[in-house]
Structures are given as C-alpha cells and as structure tokens.
Write a protein that holds these residues in place. Structure first.
Motif: not given
Length: 124
Positions: A32-38, A63-67
């Motif tokens: 969650a921290d690495k993704l940033g604000d979901v 910041k990004s899209v995570g699977e």
C-alpha cells in the motif's frame, strides 16, 4: 488491528488470514505504501473461480497500477464493497478495513511466507 504474525504472506505482497476453509486476502502495508494513494480497486465477481498465481484484479493509485494475484485455488465468497466505494481504505487500514476478497479454499495451500520471512523479503 490484525495479529500480523498469524497471517500468511506472498512474495506478491498479499496477506491471507486462513480460517477453516476461508481465506481473507488483502495487500500488505508495504504494498500500500509503495503504491501510494489508492484511487480505484477492481475485484473479481463473487462466485468467480480463482487459480493460484493468476491475476484477478487490479489496484490503481496516483502513482501506478498494481495487479492483484489469486494466492490460492478457490472461489470468491465475498468482496469488500467498502474498498470498492472508498479505495483509500487500502492505505488507511490494509490489514483490517482494507481487506479485498474472501475465498472459499479448494485444494492444498501453497507454501506461504510467515511475517519474519516477509519482513526480510521487503528489507532487501
């Protein structure tokens, strides 16, 4: 807060709470921290059959899209509608209110990491 030592972890940064034949799944505080604000969470439909290791959803952040990967073989029993409506719960409470799906387990469980092994993995 969940007892983090009682959870199982994957190298894809997901946690599982196994209770009988049900697994509650979410992403870790590290993820969650690495993704940033979901800002958006796409989860599989209730009743979907899951195959361990396959992509079943996605988590979008500023910041990004995570699977989201299925950590186990099984069927989606429940999704967390609160996270769909308020994706920021993933950041605010990844181990409690920010859980993602509940899965009815089918078959043998793969080997998971314990908390110490997961902490060591993320420290690298």
């Amino acid at each position: 807060m969940a007892d983090l030592t009682s959870l199982k972890y994957t190298s894809e940064h997901e946690w599982l709470l196994i209770d009988g034949d049900t697994a509650t799944v979410g992403i870790t505080d590290y993820a969650a921290d690495k993704l940033g604000d979901v800002v958006y969470v796409d989860l599989p439909a209730v009743g979907s059959d899951l195959e361990a290791g396959k992509v079943v959803g996605e988590i979008e952040s500023t910041k990004s899209v995570g699977e989201l990967f299925a950590p186990v073989l099984g069927t989606v029993l429940e999704i967390n509608e609160a996270v769909v409506d308020s994706p920021d719960l993933v950041n605010a409470s990844p181990f409690d209110d920010g859980w993602l799906i509940k899965i009815t387990l089918a078959g043998d469980l793969p080997d998971f990491l314990d908390r110490d092994a997961y902490v060591a993995l993320t420290a690298e």
